[in-house]
Design a protein around this motif. Structure first.
Motif, PDB file in Angstrom:
ATOM      1  N   LYS A 148       0.819  -1.215   0.000  1.00 37.31           N
ATOM      2  CA  LYS A 148       0.000   0.000   0.000  1.00 37.31           C
ATOM      3  C   LYS A 148       0.854   1.267   0.000  1.00 37.31           C
ATOM      4  O   LYS A 148       0.523   2.247  -0.665  1.00 37.31           O
ATOM      5  N   TYR A 149       1.950   1.260   0.714  1.00 36.84           N
ATOM      6  CA  TYR A 149       2.818   2.440   0.718  1.00 36.84           C
ATOM      7  C   TYR A 149       3.250   2.798  -0.697  1.00 36.84           C
ATOM      8  O   TYR A 149       3.192   3.965  -1.099  1.00 36.84           O
ATOM      9  N   GLN A 150       3.692   1.804  -1.453  1.00 35.81           N
ATOM     10  CA  GLN A 150       4.145   2.050  -2.818  1.00 35.81           C
ATOM     11  C   GLN A 150       3.000   2.568  -3.702  1.00 35.81           C
ATOM     12  O   GLN A 150       3.185   3.491  -4.493  1.00 35.81           O
ATOM     13  N   LEU A 151       1.821   1.968  -3.553  1.00 37.61           N
ATOM     14  CA  LEU A 151       0.665   2.415  -4.334  1.00 37.61           C
ATOM     15  C   LEU A 151       0.273   3.843  -3.977  1.00 37.61           C
ATOM     16  O   LEU A 151       0.007   4.669  -4.860  1.00 37.61           O
ATOM     17  N   ASP A 152       0.235   4.141  -2.685  1.00 34.64           N
ATOM     18  CA  ASP A 152      -0.161   5.483  -2.251  1.00 34.64           C
ATOM     19  C   ASP A 152       0.841   6.540  -2.685  1.00 34.64           C
ATOM     20  O   ASP A 152       0.467   7.634  -3.100  1.00 34.64           O
ATOM     21  N   LYS A 153       2.118   6.207  -2.598  1.00 37.03           N
ATOM     22  CA  LYS A 153       3.159   7.147  -3.001  1.00 37.03           C
ATOM     23  C   LYS A 153       3.050   7.472  -4.496  1.00 37.03           C
ATOM     24  O   LYS A 153       3.227   8.616  -4.901  1.00 37.03           O
ATOM     25  N   ARG A 154       2.709   6.480  -5.295  1.00 39.98           N
ATOM     26  CA  ARG A 154       2.668   6.674  -6.748  1.00 39.98           C
ATOM     27  C   ARG A 154       1.315   7.190  -7.264  1.00 39.98           C
ATOM     28  O   ARG A 154       1.270   7.878  -8.277  1.00 39.98           O
ATOM     29  N   HIS A 155       0.220   6.828  -6.582  1.00 39.93           N
ATOM     30  CA  HIS A 155      -1.100   7.113  -7.162  1.00 39.93           C
ATOM     31  C   HIS A 155      -2.005   8.019  -6.330  1.00 39.93           C
ATOM     32  O   HIS A 155      -2.974   8.546  -6.862  1.00 39.93           O
ATOM     33  N   VAL A 156      -1.732   8.172  -5.051  1.00 41.03           N
ATOM     34  CA  VAL A 156      -2.638   8.953  -4.201  1.00 41.03           C
ATOM     35  C   VAL A 156      -2.027  10.285  -3.810  1.00 41.03           C
ATOM     36  O   VAL A 156      -2.647  11.336  -3.986  1.00 41.03           O
ATOM     37  N   PHE A 157      -0.831  10.261  -3.279  1.00 44.78           N
ATOM     38  CA  PHE A 157      -0.211  11.471  -2.715  1.00 44.78           C
ATOM     39  C   PHE A 157       0.931  11.970  -3.569  1.00 44.78           C
ATOM     40  O   PHE A 157       1.951  12.404  -3.046  1.00 44.78           O
ATOM     41  N   ARG A 158       0.796  11.945  -4.875  1.00 49.08           N
ATOM     42  CA  ARG A 158       1.845  12.471  -5.758  1.00 49.08           C
ATOM     43  C   ARG A 158       1.965  13.968  -5.551  1.00 49.08           C
ATOM     44  O   ARG A 158       0.965  14.670  -5.466  1.00 49.08           O
ATOM     45  N   HIS A 159       3.172  14.441  -5.492  1.00 48.46           N
ATOM     46  CA  HIS A 159       3.380  15.903  -5.348  1.00 48.46           C
ATOM     47  C   HIS A 159       3.740  16.492  -6.681  1.00 48.46           C
ATOM     48  O   HIS A 159       4.353  15.990  -7.504  1.00 48.46           O
TER      49      HIS A 159
END
Length: 133
Positions: free
Chosen positions: A122-133
């Motif tokens: 989930k960390y990898q998914l969130d970093k790439r798809h949810v919380f992109r800066h």
């Protein structure tokens, strides 16, 4: 935060959210002891863990400030969508232990293993798809 400190905080938050999840499952199971309670407890536990983990990740891991209610809602929806696969993984491992060993303790061991695997993904998914800066 350095990468090491992010990993340490993420791990701590995963443990906290996992504790909320498993604690909620245990409470539901203890309060409502009937055969179908396992699935009800899993849903309740997942909800408790989701809220806890989202709030911690949003603020302390990804430093996300939504700016509006709409942006918050979209972010929660994206966060939830990345959790569909990881929750399926977590539930599969938990239920596999439940049915294989037919003991509540084994079910919680399986849940812990499933949560660990799920949060790593989930960390990898969130970093790439949810919380992109």
């Amino acid at each position: 935060m350095t990468k090491l400190s992010v990993a340490a905080w993420y791990t701590a938050f995963a443990l906290l959210a996992g504790s909320f999840n498993l604690g909620t499952q245990w409470l539901v199971t203890a309060a409502w002891p009937w055969p179908g309670v396992v699935l009800v407890s899993m849903v309740c536990g997942t909800g408790a863990g989701f809220v806890c983990k989202y709030l911690l990740d949003r603020r302390f891991i990804f430093h996300f400030v939504p700016g509006s209610a709409l942006r918050e809602a979209v972010t929660v929806a994206k966060y939830g969508s990345t959790g569909v696969f990881t929750t399926a993984l977590f539930w599969t491992v938990e239920l596999a232990f439940h049915f294989a060993f037919e003991a509540e303790q084994a079910r919680f061991v399986g849940a812990g293993i499933g949560l660990t695997l799920g949060y790593a993904i989930k960390y990898q998914l969130d970093k790439r798809h949810v919380f992109r800066h």
